[in-house]
Design an enzyme around this catalytic site. Structure first.
Site, PDB file in Angstrom:
ATOM      1  N   ARG A 224      10.269 -16.837 -34.729  1.00 24.38           N
ATOM      2  CA  ARG A 224       9.383 -17.836 -35.325  1.00 24.38           C
ATOM      3  C   ARG A 224       9.539 -17.803 -36.847  1.00 24.38           C
ATOM      4  NH1 ARG A 224       9.261 -20.187 -31.271  1.00 24.38           N
ATOM      5  NH2 ARG A 224       7.507 -20.600 -29.900  1.00 24.38           N
ATOM      6  N   HIS A 272      15.625 -25.587 -34.758  1.00 26.40           N
ATOM      7  CA  HIS A 272      14.840 -25.036 -33.637  1.00 26.40           C
ATOM      8  C   HIS A 272      15.424 -25.502 -32.284  1.00 26.40           C
ATOM      9  CE1 HIS A 272      10.632 -23.420 -32.402  1.00 26.40           C
ATOM     10  NE2 HIS A 272      11.506 -23.247 -31.423  1.00 26.40           N
TER      11      HIS A 272
HETATM   12  P1  NDP Z   1       8.885 -11.429 -24.279  1.00 29.33           P
HETATM   13  O1  NDP Z   1       7.395 -11.385 -24.223  1.00 29.33           O
HETATM   14  O2  NDP Z   1       9.655 -11.266 -23.017  1.00 29.33           O
HETATM   15  O3  NDP Z   1       9.405 -10.307 -25.291  1.00 29.33           O
HETATM   16  C1  NDP Z   1       8.770 -10.058 -26.508  1.00 29.33           C
HETATM   17  C2  NDP Z   1       9.316  -8.749 -27.058  1.00 29.33           C
HETATM   18  O4  NDP Z   1       8.758  -8.531 -28.360  1.00 29.33           O
HETATM   19  C3  NDP Z   1       8.896  -7.540 -26.201  1.00 29.33           C
HETATM   20  O5  NDP Z   1       9.965  -6.605 -26.168  1.00 29.33           O
HETATM   21  C4  NDP Z   1       7.734  -6.963 -26.989  1.00 29.33           C
HETATM   22  O6  NDP Z   1       7.532  -5.569 -26.796  1.00 29.33           O
HETATM   23  C5  NDP Z   1       8.187  -7.240 -28.400  1.00 29.33           C
HETATM   24  N1  NDP Z   1       7.078  -7.208 -29.349  1.00 29.33           N
HETATM   25  C6  NDP Z   1       5.959  -7.957 -29.355  1.00 29.33           C
HETATM   26  N2  NDP Z   1       5.156  -7.593 -30.374  1.00 29.33           N
HETATM   27  C7  NDP Z   1       5.789  -6.597 -31.021  1.00 29.33           C
HETATM   28  C8  NDP Z   1       5.475  -5.784 -32.136  1.00 29.33           C
HETATM   29  N3  NDP Z   1       4.334  -5.930 -32.800  1.00 29.33           N
HETATM   30  N4  NDP Z   1       6.352  -4.840 -32.517  1.00 29.33           N
HETATM   31  C9  NDP Z   1       7.516  -4.662 -31.854  1.00 29.33           C
HETATM   32  N5  NDP Z   1       7.879  -5.400 -30.771  1.00 29.33           N
HETATM   33  C10 NDP Z   1       7.016  -6.346 -30.366  1.00 29.33           C
HETATM   34  O7  NDP Z   1       9.269 -12.784 -25.017  1.00 29.33           O
HETATM   35  P2  NDP Z   1      10.641 -13.624 -24.922  1.00 29.33           P
HETATM   36  O8  NDP Z   1      11.773 -12.690 -25.077  1.00 29.33           O
HETATM   37  O9  NDP Z   1      10.633 -14.505 -23.741  1.00 29.33           O
HETATM   38  O10 NDP Z   1      10.490 -14.590 -26.207  1.00 29.33           O
HETATM   39  C11 NDP Z   1      10.377 -14.046 -27.505  1.00 29.33           C
HETATM   40  C12 NDP Z   1      10.114 -15.131 -28.523  1.00 29.33           C
HETATM   41  O11 NDP Z   1      11.283 -15.905 -28.760  1.00 29.33           O
HETATM   42  C13 NDP Z   1       9.074 -16.187 -28.170  1.00 29.33           C
HETATM   43  O12 NDP Z   1       7.762 -15.696 -28.307  1.00 29.33           O
HETATM   44  C14 NDP Z   1       9.381 -17.289 -29.157  1.00 29.33           C
HETATM   45  O13 NDP Z   1       8.696 -17.054 -30.374  1.00 29.33           O
HETATM   46  C15 NDP Z   1      10.889 -17.127 -29.391  1.00 29.33           C
HETATM   47  N6  NDP Z   1      11.653 -18.238 -28.792  1.00 29.33           N
HETATM   48  C16 NDP Z   1      12.371 -19.050 -29.627  1.00 29.33           C
HETATM   49  C17 NDP Z   1      13.130 -20.078 -29.114  1.00 29.33           C
HETATM   50  C18 NDP Z   1      13.971 -20.924 -29.993  1.00 29.33           C
HETATM   51  O14 NDP Z   1      14.523 -21.940 -29.526  1.00 29.33           O
HETATM   52  N7  NDP Z   1      14.154 -20.568 -31.252  1.00 29.33           N
HETATM   53  C19 NDP Z   1      13.149 -20.362 -27.672  1.00 29.33           C
HETATM   54  C20 NDP Z   1      12.386 -19.451 -26.893  1.00 29.33           C
HETATM   55  C21 NDP Z   1      11.649 -18.420 -27.452  1.00 29.33           C
HETATM   56  P3  NDP Z   1       7.192  -4.945 -25.324  1.00 29.33           P
HETATM   57  O15 NDP Z   1       8.489  -5.027 -24.551  1.00 29.33           O
HETATM   58  O16 NDP Z   1       6.800  -3.548 -25.622  1.00 29.33           O
HETATM   59  O17 NDP Z   1       6.106  -5.786 -24.741  1.00 29.33           O
HETATM   60  C1  OXD Z   2       9.871 -21.543 -27.226  1.00 29.87           C
HETATM   61  C2  OXD Z   2      10.612 -22.275 -28.260  1.00 29.87           C
HETATM   62  O1  OXD Z   2       8.974 -20.769 -27.552  1.00 29.87           O
HETATM   63  O2  OXD Z   2      11.391 -23.194 -27.923  1.00 29.87           O
HETATM   64  O3  OXD Z   2      10.193 -21.749 -26.052  1.00 29.87           O
HETATM   65  O4  OXD Z   2      10.473 -21.959 -29.438  1.00 29.87           O
END
Ligand code: NDP
Ligand code: OXD
Length: 309
Positions: A224, A272
């Site tokens: 993000r 994005h």
């Molecule tokens: P998940 O919930 O599967 O994974 C999130 C990861 O982040 C987990 O490993 C989690 O830790 C870790 N995490 C969360 N908070 C913290 C913290 N404070 N410190 C360290 N690690 C942390 O999410 P996804 O992988 O499915 O998606 C991740 C993000 O990608 C979305 O939230 C979105 O913002 C972004 N995204 C962007 C897109 C784009 O087109 N640019 C498309 C899709 C998503 P733990 O494993 O311990 O829970």
């Molecule tokens: C998502 C994104 O969160 O596209 O799926 O950013």
């Protein structure tokens, strides 16, 4: 059972034909024509305006039309008790991995420097490592981070992941917490951020973090925009602490035309699009989750409201 669907006007045309198939027998309400609010049980949303969801008195489940849920949780009046489903779609996961692999290879092979040299007509070689000699650190080692890691590993990269829990993932070095972050950063020549947006992760990509990377490291941010302190990135590129950045997400989207990122020679901007939601694959996943929820079966990928993701 009535289902509200709300996305951006630009995305609506992509969704509409598939909605008609996935919810053929359902009472589907396409925003803004939502009818009697008290009849709505399910809300499928992307960037709902604040007040929309709190105004639905009988809402049972909120479904994010993306992996992130920050666009839902930003509403201060959102009722605490309503479960939120985040999208985990193998199609989207593969798309994100393509984006990460494309850009890790680009940075690994010094492509940003060579494009600049081509523009200047300059023939100059840079030392080149093999993938085995390069560590890629991934911040956010969840659904997306782990898939990207597996694909990078098949190319030979050393991949390490940082998560909140620091949980073990077979085949990878994993880290958690503040000390774990130090250890990951000190070895990451390419840093990929796939974190969710929460109070804990806001502004995490900042000057002190960049200073802990090896000199000349590169950044990919597809998590993000609010993770990144933009002025700190520009300063780190100026001093050479960072050599390049690939950015898919921004504090203000669309990125304003006058923004310095557009024309920075060492920043690659994409609008994005790293992993767009794909209606054809997402809707069957959402319809199945709603069916499970309706019949009281467990539903995977519900958001933990206390953690914020
Ligand atoms: P998940 O919930 O599967 O994974 C999130 C990861 O982040 C987990 O490993 C989690 O830790 C870790 N995490 C969360 N908070 C913290 C913290 N404070 N410190 C360290 N690690 C942390 O999410 P996804 O992988 O499915 O998606 C991740 C993000 O990608 C979305 O939230 C979105 O913002 C972004 N995204 C962007 C897109 C784009 O087109 N640019 C498309 C899709 C998503 P733990 O494993 O311990 O829970
Ligand atoms: C998502 C994104 O969160 O596209 O799926 O950013």
């Amino acid at each position: 059972m009535a289902i509200l669907f709300k996305t951006t006007p630009a995305a609506m045309a992509r969704w509409q034909p598939h909605l008609a198939v996935a919810f053929a027998d359902q009472d589907l309400r396409l925003w803004p024509e939502i009818g009697d609010k008290s009849e709505i049980d399910y809300a499928l949303v992307w960037h709902p305006e604040p007040g929309l969801l709190p105004g639905l008195p009988n809402l049972k489940l909120i479904v994010s039309l993306g992996a992130g849920v920050d666009h839902i949780l930003r509403d201060p009046r959102l009722p605490g008790g309503i479960p939120i489903l985040r999208l985990v779609d193998p199609y989207m996961t593969r798309a994100m991995s393509e984006y990460v692999v494309l850009n890790v290879l680009r940075l690994h092979r010094r492509d940003v420097a060579y494009r600049l040299q081509q523009a200047a007509g300059e023939w100059r070689e840079h030392a080149q490592k093999n993938a085995e000699e390069r560590t890629v650190g991934i911040l956010g080692f969840g659904a997306l981070g782990q898939d990207a890691a597996r694909r990078l590993a098949t190319l030979g990269f050393n991949v390490a992941g940082w998560s909140r829990s620091g949980r073990a993932v077979p085949g990878f070095a994993t880290y958690g917490g503040a000390t774990g972050l130090d250890a990951l950063l000190s070895r990451s020549e390419i840093l990929v951020s796939l974190l969710p947006m929460t109070a804990e992760t806001e502004d995490i990509l900042n000057a002190p973090l960049f200073a802990r990377l090896p000199r000349g490291a590169a950044l990919i941010n597809a998590g993000r925009g609010r993770h990144l302190v933009e002025a700190d990135l520009l300063a780190a590129l100026d001093t050479g602490q960072l050599s390049a950045a690939v950015l898919d997400v921004f504090r203000d989207e669309p990125l304003p035309p006058e923004h310095p990122f557009w024309r920075h020679p060492r920043i690659i901007v994409t609008p994005h699009v790293a992993a767009e939601t794909h209606p054809q694959t997402a809707l069957p996943i959402i319809a199945a989750a709603i069916a499970d929820f309706e019949s009281g079966r467990p539903v995977a990928n519900l958001v933990d409201r206390a953690r914020g993701y």
